[in-house]
Design an enzyme around this catalytic site. Structure first.
Site, PDB file in Angstrom:
ATOM      1  N   CYS A 199       4.019   4.085 -16.518  1.00  0.00           N
ATOM      2  CA  CYS A 199       4.489   4.111 -17.764  1.00  0.00           C
ATOM      3  C   CYS A 199       5.422   3.060 -17.981  1.00  0.00           C
ATOM      4  CB  CYS A 199       5.316   5.459 -17.846  1.00  0.00           C
ATOM      5  SG  CYS A 199       4.385   6.783 -17.477  1.00  0.00           S
TER       6      CYS A 199
ATOM      7  N   ARG B 226       1.276  -1.143 -17.690  1.00  0.00           N
ATOM      8  CA  ARG B 226       1.731  -0.040 -16.914  1.00  0.00           C
ATOM      9  C   ARG B 226       1.097   1.313 -16.936  1.00  0.00           C
ATOM     10  NH1 ARG B 226       6.770  -1.651 -14.802  1.00  0.00           N
ATOM     11  NH2 ARG B 226       7.477   0.255 -14.314  1.00  0.00           N
TER      12      ARG B 226
ATOM     13  N   TRP C 197       1.164   6.698 -18.357  1.00  0.00           N
ATOM     14  CA  TRP C 197       0.210   6.805 -17.256  1.00  0.00           C
ATOM     15  C   TRP C 197       0.340   8.301 -16.804  1.00  0.00           C
ATOM     16  CZ3 TRP C 197      -0.294   7.950 -12.170  1.00  0.00           C
ATOM     17  CH2 TRP C 197      -1.326   7.795 -11.137  1.00  0.00           C
TER      18      TRP C 197
ATOM     19  N   ASN D  41       9.786   7.509 -17.191  1.00  0.00           N
ATOM     20  CA  ASN D  41       8.774   6.934 -16.243  1.00  0.00           C
ATOM     21  C   ASN D  41       9.285   7.568 -14.855  1.00  0.00           C
ATOM     22  OD1 ASN D  41       7.123   5.368 -14.721  1.00  0.00           O
ATOM     23  ND2 ASN D  41       8.811   3.300 -14.784  1.00  0.00           N
ATOM     24  N   GLY D  42       8.148   8.133 -14.143  1.00  0.00           N
ATOM     25  CA  GLY D  42       8.595   8.660 -12.767  1.00  0.00           C
ATOM     26  C   GLY D  42       8.038   9.819 -12.769  1.00  0.00           C
TER      27      GLY D  42
ATOM     28  N   GLU E 292     -10.323  -7.232   0.349  1.00  0.00           N
ATOM     29  CA  GLU E 292      -9.967  -7.536  -1.127  1.00  0.00           C
ATOM     30  C   GLU E 292     -11.205  -7.929  -2.165  1.00  0.00           C
ATOM     31  OE1 GLU E 292      -7.454  -7.527  -2.507  1.00  0.00           O
ATOM     32  OE2 GLU E 292      -7.654  -8.549  -4.238  1.00  0.00           O
TER      33      GLU E 292
ATOM     34  N   LYS F 119     -11.558  -5.368  -5.433  1.00  0.00           N
ATOM     35  CA  LYS F 119     -11.678  -5.850  -6.792  1.00  0.00           C
ATOM     36  C   LYS F 119     -12.586  -5.367  -7.478  1.00  0.00           C
ATOM     37  CE  LYS F 119      -7.913  -8.166  -7.437  1.00  0.00           C
ATOM     38  NZ  LYS F 119      -7.612  -7.322  -6.506  1.00  0.00           N
TER      39      LYS F 119
ATOM     40  N   GLU G 149     -11.998  -1.460  -8.464  1.00  0.00           N
ATOM     41  CA  GLU G 149     -11.218  -1.242  -9.445  1.00  0.00           C
ATOM     42  C   GLU G 149     -11.604  -1.768 -10.819  1.00  0.00           C
ATOM     43  OE1 GLU G 149      -7.767  -4.390  -8.486  1.00  0.00           O
ATOM     44  OE2 GLU G 149      -7.225  -2.583  -9.346  1.00  0.00           O
TER      45      GLU G 149
ATOM     46  N   HIS H 105     -21.454  -0.638  14.562  1.00  0.00           N
ATOM     47  CA  HIS H 105     -21.092   0.595  14.832  1.00  0.00           C
ATOM     48  C   HIS H 105     -21.088   1.585  13.827  1.00  0.00           C
ATOM     49  CE1 HIS H 105     -19.616  -1.332  18.569  1.00  0.00           C
ATOM     50  NE2 HIS H 105     -18.944  -2.098  17.769  1.00  0.00           N
TER      51      HIS H 105
ATOM     52  N   LYS I 218      -0.763  -1.147 -13.615  1.00  0.00           N
ATOM     53  CA  LYS I 218      -0.248  -2.222 -12.741  1.00  0.00           C
ATOM     54  C   LYS I 218       0.868  -1.852 -11.717  1.00  0.00           C
ATOM     55  CE  LYS I 218       0.092  -6.581 -12.356  1.00  0.00           C
ATOM     56  NZ  LYS I 218      -0.979  -7.258 -11.416  1.00  0.00           N
TER      57      LYS I 218
HETATM   58  O1  M6R Z   1       3.213  -4.257  -7.289  1.00  0.00           O
HETATM   59  P1  M6R Z   1       2.693  -4.552  -5.938  1.00  0.00           P
HETATM   60  O2  M6R Z   1       2.131  -5.509  -5.364  1.00  0.00           O
HETATM   61  O3  M6R Z   1       3.455  -3.521  -4.834  1.00  0.00           O
HETATM   62  O4  M6R Z   1       1.340  -3.433  -6.043  1.00  0.00           O
HETATM   63  C1  M6R Z   1       0.663  -2.849  -5.122  1.00  0.00           C
HETATM   64  C2  M6R Z   1      -0.766  -2.566  -5.393  1.00  0.00           C
HETATM   65  O5  M6R Z   1      -0.505  -1.330  -6.332  1.00  0.00           O
HETATM   66  C3  M6R Z   1      -1.463  -3.595  -6.251  1.00  0.00           C
HETATM   67  O6  M6R Z   1      -1.695  -4.822  -5.342  1.00  0.00           O
HETATM   68  C4  M6R Z   1      -2.997  -2.862  -6.540  1.00  0.00           C
HETATM   69  O7  M6R Z   1      -3.769  -2.774  -5.390  1.00  0.00           O
HETATM   70  C5  M6R Z   1      -3.784  -3.956  -7.580  1.00  0.00           C
HETATM   71  N1  M6R Z   1      -4.096  -3.255  -8.874  1.00  0.00           N
HETATM   72  C6  M6R Z   1      -5.044  -4.207  -6.759  1.00  0.00           C
HETATM   73  O8  M6R Z   1      -5.833  -5.343  -7.849  1.00  0.00           O
END
Ligand code: M6R
Length: 608
Positions: free
Chosen positions: A2, A27, A76, A102-103, A481, A485, A488, A504, A603
């Site tokens: 949010c 957000r 969100w 927000n929250g 990583e 990527k 997502e 394994h 985000k």
């Molecule tokens: O703001 P932050 O770095 O604490 O966020 C952590 C994760 O939510 C963030 O890295 C998330 O995994 C990304 N969207 C991945 O691309």
């Protein structure tokens, strides 16, 4: 999770609020709404729509352009699906008060039961609507004082919140409050702003105020008053925003993510600037605040930031010989961890607001640990609550998928590791590492010059149903990583494995044509031959191999080779992750996905 904006001043509020929401849409983007005040006593102008901000904009009529004060929200969803009625703002029964949030209000069910008994009617499934009714009752109890009402209501709320409220009887006033969720004040000239982050008002002012925990702020066009929940007046810290509005724009790139991928060389340079020289000597005066008598390091973070921690661990342990563990922040406090007084906890967070990381930090501190944070967002909650902070200088990262934040987090960890190791490494090793770090920006640029070839290669995998990533040593978290990527952004099944773990279990996933992206350790690495064997094992079972390898390696068995420049083995993820980012970006485009706003994500994850 949010985005929230408030504006009060002499200009048209709707254009500034909507412009702010556009900047905060990263957000959350499943619905949006605004409430504007329209003169003494006149009813609030309210509009809200499910879907992206564009839906709201299409619904706004010209009557909205007259108002000079108002609030806006991009959501969100947590409680209640993304519908018009669940979109914020939420209104009091008389329609005079509007609130955005927000929250999560954790005790909203009991609050709602009490409010229902009092005769309040509810029109949404949200936790927020209770706050609107509570505030309206509290305004009546306090003789029409919205700020006092907000203080009293905050005392009844459990959970996390940033709240903004307006009341039609006091059209120039916006009242905000925060607990565990972000809220900053933009200080203007004859106008003031409230927002989840500074990008919402960067085009209007570079002056910002930090707000602390359980603080209430009252803004009018010419005044800003910050108080605690008892009404004591506080003096918030003002700071200047060091980047400009252009940094928060796409600047000719098709997507923020692509822009941010291309900003990585500069982000790395900026993070290194003034902190290391060619002799490998590190200057991090930020660390003077810590007594670095450390026996153990524990890194806590989420998502991509967690991967940064996993990568940094190798350099910390190799160079400093200090034990380093890395843990998901979301798991940490629920396993009753044991921390010695000589444990240094390092949290890593781009936003500085991730709730899981913040809660883990608080828990670690409650156990007596010293806390260092690595963060990209000035004045955010996690660095504020840490004993020391190394800021990464990545500039604003808008795309939901984290790219430049990751590389700068790894750089910050390398700097920290060198700082710890200055007496343990020889001058020639320090110099070698220092020079390699300083060469990284141009090496990342070289990788980016191959983007057309990466694009072409990605097309060949468009119809894959699953992609596996393989690595060893620092290549393993790099593989994790790469998989994150792809998940997502491309919504594909993707997993990262340690090469040695294949046998394994995971090797059973390989069938004819399964794409496997393997990160090859450099020549001289003790695990290079073992990784080569792992590649042969999957190749023999029909995998299509994409190899990320530096120029020192002669390759025969790969279907595709992504060549990257040579560097120090411990720094290799900085270079080898870049093509994985591009692969995920291109794959998302090929599949018609929204790259900057992938489905179901936001985000800044400010709920646990
Ligand atoms: O703001 P932050 O770095 O604490 O966020 C952590 C994760 O939510 C963030 O890295 C998330 O995994 C990304 N969207 C991945 O691309």
């Amino acid at each position: 999770m949010c985005g929230i904006v408030g504006y009060t001043g002499g200009k048209s509020a709707i254009s500034l609020v909507v412009a702010g929401l556009r900047r905060l849409e990263y957000r959350g983007y499943d619905s949006a709404g605004v409430a504007l005040t329209d003169g003494q006593g006149a009813p609030l102008l309210v509009e809200k729509r499910a879907g992206k901000l564009a839906n709201l904009e299409a619904a706004l009529t010209s009557t909205f352009s007259q108002s000079t004060s108002g609030i806006g929200h991009t959501r969100w969803a947590t409680h209640g699906g993304p519908t018009d009625s669940n979109a914020h703002p939420h209104l009091s029964g008389d329609g005079k008060l509007a609130v955005i949030h927000n929250g999560i209000i954790e005790n909203y069910i009991e609050l709602k039961e009490e409010l229902l008994k009092k005769g309040h009617k509810f029109y949404s499934e949200t936790d927020t609507e209770s706050v609107a009714h509570l505030l309206s009752d509290a305004v009546a109890d306090s003789g029409g004082d919205l700020a006092t009402a907000m203080r009293n209501v905050c005392k009844k709320l459990k959970g996390s919140f940033t709240l903004l409220a307006v009341h039609s009887d006091n059209p120039e006033i916006i009242v905000g409050a925060r607990r565990n969720s972000p809220l900053v004040v933009g200080v203007g000239d004859g106008e003031n702003f409230l927002a989840s982050d500074v990008s919402a008002f960067i085009s209007s002012t570079k002056r910002a105020l930090e707000l602390g925990q359980d603080e209430v702020v009252v803004v009018t066009p010419n005044s800003i008053l910050v108080v605690d929940l008892e009404g004591n007046v506080l003096t918030p810290k003002e700071y200047e925003i060091t980047w400009d509005a252009a940094a928060a724009e796409r600047g000719g790139f098709a997507h923020f993510m692509l822009k941010e991928i291309f900003e990585q060389p500069k982000a790395i340079s900026d993070t290194l600037l003034g902190r290391i020289d060619e002799t490998g000597v590190v200057r991090l005066p930020e660390l003077d605040l810590l007594n670095l008598d450390v026996e153990r390091i524990l890194i806590l973070a989420c998502g991509t930031a967690y991967h940064a921690g996993l990568i940094g661990k190798y350099a910390i342990e190799t160079w400093s010989q200090i034990a380093c563990d890395v843990e998901l922040a979301s798991e940490f406090r629920y396993r009753r961890p044991v921390l010695s007084p000589k444990t240094l906890v390092i949290t890593i967070s781009q936003s500085g607001e991730t709730m899981d990381t913040l809660m883990a930090l608080r828990y670690a501190k409650s156990l007596g640990a010293k806390a260092l944070s690595i963060c990209n967002t000035h004045g955010s909650t996690i660095p504020r609550e840490s004993d020391a902070v190394i800021y990464t200088h990545g500039g604003p990262e808008i795309a939901v998928a984290s790219t430049k934040a990751l590389l700068t987090q790894i750089i910050a960890l390398h700097l920290f590791a060198l700082h710890l190791s200055v007496k343990k490494l020889s001058p020639s090793d320090l110099e070698k590492i220092g020079n390699e770090l300083l060469a990284l920006p141009s090496k990342v640029e070289q990788v980016l010059e191959t983007i057309e070839a990466l694009r072409e290669m990605t097309r060949g995998f468009k119809d894959a149903t699953s992609v596996l990533f393989l690595g060893r040593h620092v290549g393993f978290p790099s593989a994790l990583e790469g998989a994150l990527k792809l998940k997502e952004l491309a919504y594909m099944h993707a997993e990262g494995f340690a090469g040695g773990e294949l046998k394994h279990g995971p090797i059973a996933l390989i069938e004819e044509g399964t794409p496997v992206i393997a990160i090859m350790p450099p020549v001289g690495s003790e695990i290079r031959e073992k990784m080569a064997s792992n590649i042969q094992e999957v190749k023999a079972r029909g995998a299509r191999i994409i190899l990320v390898a530096d120029t020192s390696i002669d390759i025969a068995s790969a279907d595709h080779v992504i060549r990257v420049p040579e560097t120090h083995e411990l720094l290799q993820p900085i270079i080898s992750i870049v093509p994985l980012q591009v692969f995920a970006y291109e794959m998302a485009l090929l599949r018609g996905n929204d790259v900057d706003q992938p489905r179901n994500l936001a985000k800044s994850v400010t709920v646990e």
